[in-house]
Scaffold this active site. Structure first.
Site, PDB file in Angstrom:
ATOM      1  N   GLU A   1       0.733  -1.189   0.017  1.00  0.00           N
ATOM      2  CA  GLU A   1       0.079   0.232   0.015  1.00  0.00           C
ATOM      3  C   GLU A   1       0.870   1.312   0.004  1.00  0.00           C
ATOM      4  O   GLU A   1       0.594   2.319  -0.644  1.00  0.00           O
ATOM      5  CB  GLU A   1      -0.836   0.021   1.241  1.00  0.00           C
ATOM      6  CG  GLU A   1      -1.956  -1.025   1.111  1.00  0.00           C
ATOM      7  CD  GLU A   1      -2.982  -0.920   0.114  1.00  0.00           C
ATOM      8  OE1 GLU A   1      -2.663  -0.835  -1.116  1.00  0.00           O
ATOM      9  OE2 GLU A   1      -4.272  -0.443   0.488  1.00  0.00           O
TER      10      GLU A   1
ATOM     11  N   THR B   1      -5.916   7.414  -4.738  1.00  0.00           N
ATOM     12  CA  THR B   1      -5.997   7.436  -3.227  1.00  0.00           C
ATOM     13  C   THR B   1      -5.033   8.567  -2.743  1.00  0.00           C
ATOM     14  O   THR B   1      -5.272   9.356  -1.603  1.00  0.00           O
ATOM     15  CB  THR B   1      -5.800   6.043  -2.545  1.00  0.00           C
ATOM     16  OG1 THR B   1      -6.686   5.229  -2.932  1.00  0.00           O
ATOM     17  CG2 THR B   1      -5.308   6.077  -1.022  1.00  0.00           C
TER      18      THR B   1
HETATM   19  N1  HSE Z   1      -8.330   4.540   4.604  1.00  0.00           N
HETATM   20  C1  HSE Z   1      -7.856   4.618   3.399  1.00  0.00           C
HETATM   21  C2  HSE Z   1      -8.389   5.997   2.776  1.00  0.00           C
HETATM   22  C3  HSE Z   1      -8.462   3.736   2.418  1.00  0.00           C
HETATM   23  O1  HSE Z   1      -9.673   6.494   2.818  1.00  0.00           O
HETATM   24  O2  HSE Z   1      -7.428   7.008   2.270  1.00  0.00           O
HETATM   25  C4  HSE Z   1      -8.201   3.884   0.994  1.00  0.00           C
HETATM   26  O3  HSE Z   1      -8.670   2.907   0.178  1.00  0.00           O
END
Ligand code: HSE
Length: 300
Positions: free
Chosen positions: A130, A183
């Site tokens: 990630e 993201t």
């Molecule tokens: N918690 C993370 C965000 C998840 O919201 O940025 C990304 O899929």
């Protein structure tokens, strides 16, 4: 010899639990196939379903990057394999796409190496994936993709992660509108400061959602699926967000919010019929805004 591993899509945040809640759905999911080679090193033989967009070099690709990291950790130098990644969900969808690939990757190589790590021990490696993919090692997608079920991350340092039971007839509706949100960008727009008032509201909802899920208290689940911190900021990236959410709530859903960093939206419902009704209504509302969407309805 060869191995194949599957890892499912996930819904992260679950309204009030930014970076601390996530759950797995049954499908879609990514598949990683490994074929053992005599030549040491990891080679990407093929990536199917990414329209040529993911890096093909083993160091830069998050799936193989994580595998190299694992081999280094174990001090293994003479291992060689070819990797085929089947991407069964779109990139930048908010369905935990990068997490599913990383998790399938760590599970496949762990299997090929004779399982030196338990599932829990694989988690920090998948989190590295990630970091490579989005610049942040959040665990709310990799955690549920690896462990299944509904996952709570109580702490990142030290890592403290566990699953909680959810009611048997809780269903997720996941609607993916045909737009893309990265993201990294969706994290960048968030504010670093949170007011005391919003912190109190969010903590109440986090506690309420955990209790509601564990006690099968659907009203409490419904009241607690409220996010006063992240959703107000990120929802501006999703066309007609408010209307799509309202469509879900008026058609049987207990609650509705952004899935992960979006643009997918998810709803939780009691029973399959409500989940299907919410799906139809959400999709129709996106269509009204001129946006095609794909639907996944699944038990959680
Ligand atoms: N918690 C993370 C965000 C998840 O919201 O940025 C990304 O899929």
């Amino acid at each position: 010899n060869s191995v194949k591993a599957f890892a499912p899509a996930t819904v992260a945040n679950v309204a009030c639990g930014f970076d601390i809640f996530g759950f797995a759905i049954k499908e879609p999911g990514d598949v990683v196939e490994l074929r053992r080679c005599d030549e040491p090193g990891i080679v990407i033989a093929d990536i199917i379903g990414d329209e040529g967009r993911l890096p093909r070099s083993a160091e830069k690709n998050s799936v193989t990057g994580v595998m190299l990291h694992m081999l280094k950790h174990l001090g293994i130098k003479d291992f060689g394999c070819e990797v085929v990644l089947h991407k069964n969900m779109p990139l930048g969808s908010g369905m935990g796409s990068s997490a599913a690939s990383a998790v399938a990757g760590v599970m496949a190589i762990n299997e090929m190496l004779g399982q030196p790590f338990t599932r829990q021990e694989l988690l920090p490696f998948a989190m590295e994936g990630e970091r490579i993919a989005s610049g942040s090692a959040h665990a709310d997608n990799v955690g549920p993709s690896l462990l299944g079920g509904f996952v709570v991350i109580r702490s990142y340092n030290p890592l403290d992660i566990f699953t909680i039971p959810v009611p048997d007839d809780l269903y997720c509706t996941l609607v993916h509108p045909d737009i893309e949100i990265n993201t990294k960008d969706a994290r960048f727009i968030l504010k670093n400061e949170v007011s005391l008032k919003n912190t109190i509201a969010q903590m109440g909802n986090v506690a309420g959602l955990v209790a509601g899920l564990m006690k099968s208290d659907y009203d409490l689940i419904s009241r607690s699926m409220v996010d006063v911190i992240i959703e107000p900021v990120r929802s501006i990236l999703i066309p007609d967000f408010k209307e799509v959410k309202q469509a879900a709530l008026s058609n049987g859903a207990l609650g509705c919010s952004i899935s992960g960093s979006g643009p997918s939206m998810f709803a939780l419902s009691r029973g399959l019929e409500n989940a299907n009704n919410a799906a139809t209504a959400m999709r129709a509302r996106f269509a009204q805004a001129g946006i095609e969407s794909a639907i996944h309805v699944s038990a959680i």
